[in-house]
Design a protein around this motif. Structure first.
Motif, PDB file in Angstrom:
ATOM      1  N   PRO A  10      31.002  34.867  38.966  1.00  0.00           N
ATOM      2  CA  PRO A  10      31.427  34.820  39.161  1.00  0.00           C
ATOM      3  C   PRO A  10      32.738  36.170  38.977  1.00  0.00           C
ATOM      4  O   PRO A  10      31.957  37.292  38.404  1.00  0.00           O
ATOM      5  CB  PRO A  10      32.366  33.823  37.467  1.00  0.00           C
ATOM      6  CG  PRO A  10      31.465  34.312  36.464  1.00  0.00           C
ATOM      7  CD  PRO A  10      30.198  34.344  37.120  1.00  0.00           C
ATOM      8  N   LEU A  11      34.001  35.511  39.414  1.00  0.00           N
ATOM      9  CA  LEU A  11      35.262  36.827  39.935  1.00  0.00           C
ATOM     10  C   LEU A  11      36.435  37.134  39.366  1.00  0.00           C
ATOM     11  O   LEU A  11      36.496  35.313  38.947  1.00  0.00           O
ATOM     12  CB  LEU A  11      35.561  37.674  41.008  1.00  0.00           C
ATOM     13  CG  LEU A  11      34.196  37.729  41.818  1.00  0.00           C
ATOM     14  CD1 LEU A  11      34.712  37.833  43.335  1.00  0.00           C
ATOM     15  CD2 LEU A  11      33.473  39.400  41.751  1.00  0.00           C
ATOM     16  N   TYR A  12      36.524  37.928  38.108  1.00  0.00           N
ATOM     17  CA  TYR A  12      37.806  37.104  36.888  1.00  0.00           C
ATOM     18  C   TYR A  12      38.979  38.546  36.979  1.00  0.00           C
ATOM     19  O   TYR A  12      38.167  39.560  37.335  1.00  0.00           O
ATOM     20  CB  TYR A  12      37.944  37.530  35.668  1.00  0.00           C
ATOM     21  CG  TYR A  12      36.191  35.907  35.511  1.00  0.00           C
ATOM     22  CD1 TYR A  12      36.847  34.972  34.733  1.00  0.00           C
ATOM     23  CD2 TYR A  12      34.960  36.433  34.739  1.00  0.00           C
ATOM     24  CE1 TYR A  12      35.663  33.667  34.804  1.00  0.00           C
ATOM     25  CE2 TYR A  12      34.328  35.495  34.483  1.00  0.00           C
ATOM     26  CZ  TYR A  12      34.683  33.784  34.562  1.00  0.00           C
ATOM     27  OH  TYR A  12      33.743  33.331  34.471  1.00  0.00           O
ATOM     28  N   ARG A  13      40.102  38.371  37.411  1.00  0.00           N
ATOM     29  CA  ARG A  13      40.814  39.311  37.750  1.00  0.00           C
ATOM     30  C   ARG A  13      41.556  39.247  36.094  1.00  0.00           C
ATOM     31  O   ARG A  13      41.988  38.374  35.743  1.00  0.00           O
ATOM     32  CB  ARG A  13      41.981  38.495  38.770  1.00  0.00           C
ATOM     33  CG  ARG A  13      43.247  40.094  39.008  1.00  0.00           C
ATOM     34  CD  ARG A  13      43.982  39.426  40.547  1.00  0.00           C
ATOM     35  NE  ARG A  13      43.749  39.301  41.406  1.00  0.00           N
ATOM     36  CZ  ARG A  13      43.178  40.275  42.476  1.00  0.00           C
ATOM     37  NH1 ARG A  13      43.998  41.922  41.794  1.00  0.00           N
ATOM     38  NH2 ARG A  13      42.855  39.671  43.497  1.00  0.00           N
ATOM     39  N   LEU A  14      41.731  40.819  36.207  1.00  0.00           N
ATOM     40  CA  LEU A  14      42.073  41.017  34.593  1.00  0.00           C
ATOM     41  C   LEU A  14      43.258  40.621  34.871  1.00  0.00           C
ATOM     42  O   LEU A  14      43.962  41.872  35.847  1.00  0.00           O
ATOM     43  CB  LEU A  14      42.013  42.046  33.883  1.00  0.00           C
ATOM     44  CG  LEU A  14      39.826  41.996  34.255  1.00  0.00           C
ATOM     45  CD1 LEU A  14      39.717  43.838  33.108  1.00  0.00           C
ATOM     46  CD2 LEU A  14      40.242  40.752  33.153  1.00  0.00           C
ATOM     47  N   PRO A  15      45.273  40.299  33.773  1.00  0.00           N
ATOM     48  CA  PRO A  15      45.859  40.077  34.518  1.00  0.00           C
ATOM     49  C   PRO A  15      46.816  41.182  34.372  1.00  0.00           C
ATOM     50  O   PRO A  15      48.023  41.858  34.842  1.00  0.00           O
ATOM     51  CB  PRO A  15      46.628  38.848  33.126  1.00  0.00           C
ATOM     52  CG  PRO A  15      45.219  39.037  32.287  1.00  0.00           C
ATOM     53  CD  PRO A  15      44.298  39.606  33.243  1.00  0.00           C
ATOM     54  N   SER A  16      46.342  42.368  33.193  1.00  0.00           N
ATOM     55  CA  SER A  16      47.462  43.478  32.675  1.00  0.00           C
ATOM     56  C   SER A  16      46.698  44.429  34.068  1.00  0.00           C
ATOM     57  O   SER A  16      48.293  45.061  34.118  1.00  0.00           O
ATOM     58  CB  SER A  16      47.233  43.776  31.207  1.00  0.00           C
ATOM     59  OG  SER A  16      45.258  44.528  31.123  1.00  0.00           O
ATOM     60  N   SER A  17      45.891  44.616  33.713  1.00  0.00           N
ATOM     61  CA  SER A  17      45.803  45.789  34.779  1.00  0.00           C
ATOM     62  C   SER A  17      44.968  45.264  36.647  1.00  0.00           C
ATOM     63  O   SER A  17      45.083  46.120  36.998  1.00  0.00           O
ATOM     64  CB  SER A  17      44.003  46.655  34.648  1.00  0.00           C
ATOM     65  OG  SER A  17      42.881  45.364  34.648  1.00  0.00           O
ATOM     66  N   ASN A  18      45.150  43.877  36.576  1.00  0.00           N
ATOM     67  CA  ASN A  18      45.033  43.990  38.142  1.00  0.00           C
ATOM     68  C   ASN A  18      43.751  44.131  38.704  1.00  0.00           C
ATOM     69  O   ASN A  18      43.234  43.461  40.027  1.00  0.00           O
ATOM     70  CB  ASN A  18      45.999  44.053  39.125  1.00  0.00           C
ATOM     71  CG  ASN A  18      46.737  42.470  39.770  1.00  0.00           C
ATOM     72  OD1 ASN A  18      45.898  41.608  39.448  1.00  0.00           O
ATOM     73  ND2 ASN A  18      46.998  42.812  40.745  1.00  0.00           N
ATOM     74  N   ALA A  19      43.296  44.676  37.743  1.00  0.00           N
ATOM     75  CA  ALA A  19      41.323  44.592  38.369  1.00  0.00           C
ATOM     76  C   ALA A  19      40.612  43.870  38.071  1.00  0.00           C
ATOM     77  O   ALA A  19      40.828  42.160  37.528  1.00  0.00           O
ATOM     78  CB  ALA A  19      41.289  45.182  37.298  1.00  0.00           C
ATOM     79  N   ILE A  20      39.381  43.930  38.836  1.00  0.00           N
ATOM     80  CA  ILE A  20      38.409  42.450  39.322  1.00  0.00           C
ATOM     81  C   ILE A  20      37.042  42.385  38.143  1.00  0.00           C
ATOM     82  O   ILE A  20      36.595  44.405  38.128  1.00  0.00           O
ATOM     83  CB  ILE A  20      37.981  42.725  40.305  1.00  0.00           C
ATOM     84  CG1 ILE A  20      39.518  42.060  41.594  1.00  0.00           C
ATOM     85  CG2 ILE A  20      36.850  41.231  41.183  1.00  0.00           C
ATOM     86  CD1 ILE A  20      39.347  41.635  42.834  1.00  0.00           C
ATOM     87  N   ALA A  21      36.630  41.957  37.149  1.00  0.00           N
ATOM     88  CA  ALA A  21      35.670  41.853  36.537  1.00  0.00           C
ATOM     89  C   ALA A  21      34.797  41.082  37.562  1.00  0.00           C
ATOM     90  O   ALA A  21      34.729  40.110  37.454  1.00  0.00           O
ATOM     91  CB  ALA A  21      35.392  41.752  35.017  1.00  0.00           C
ATOM     92  N   PHE A  22      33.302  41.443  37.626  1.00  0.00           N
ATOM     93  CA  PHE A  22      32.716  40.957  37.763  1.00  0.00           C
ATOM     94  C   PHE A  22      30.838  40.440  37.138  1.00  0.00           C
ATOM     95  O   PHE A  22      30.450  41.905  36.075  1.00  0.00           O
ATOM     96  CB  PHE A  22      32.234  41.212  39.144  1.00  0.00           C
ATOM     97  CG  PHE A  22      30.474  41.179  39.641  1.00  0.00           C
ATOM     98  CD1 PHE A  22      30.576  39.617  40.220  1.00  0.00           C
ATOM     99  CD2 PHE A  22      29.518  41.552  39.935  1.00  0.00           C
ATOM    100  CE1 PHE A  22      29.693  39.552  41.711  1.00  0.00           C
ATOM    101  CE2 PHE A  22      28.232  41.567  40.345  1.00  0.00           C
ATOM    102  CZ  PHE A  22      27.914  39.951  41.392  1.00  0.00           C
ATOM    103  N   THR A  23      30.774  39.555  36.855  1.00  0.00           N
ATOM    104  CA  THR A  23      29.494  39.096  35.838  1.00  0.00           C
ATOM    105  C   THR A  23      28.521  38.569  36.584  1.00  0.00           C
ATOM    106  O   THR A  23      28.743  38.067  37.328  1.00  0.00           O
ATOM    107  CB  THR A  23      30.032  38.277  34.703  1.00  0.00           C
ATOM    108  OG1 THR A  23      30.670  37.439  34.602  1.00  0.00           O
ATOM    109  CG2 THR A  23      31.039  39.321  33.523  1.00  0.00           C
TER     110      THR A  23
END
Length: 62
Positions: A10-23
């Protein structure tokens, strides 16, 4: 023994930085554990054994 490996990526967009986390989550199950459960086996493709080269493994490890 033949195992089925399933990966969820899954890909998650981090709300504060708008970065994408990939796990990555990997699950490893033996087909012997899957076969008795009809809810799981209905999702397996009929040619899974061929895809896993079951014929070649029988020659090596009967």
């Amino acid at each position: 023994m033949v195992y089925l490996r399933i990966e969820l990526q899954p890909l998650y967009r981090l709300p504060s930085s708008n970065a994408i986390a990939f796990t990555i989550r990997a699950y490893l199950l033996s087909l012997e554990d899957i076969v008795p459960n009809p809810a799981w086996t209905k999702h397996l493709k009929p040619d899974l054994g061929r895809w896993k080269r079951r014929e070649q493994r029988r020659e090596i490890d009967p």
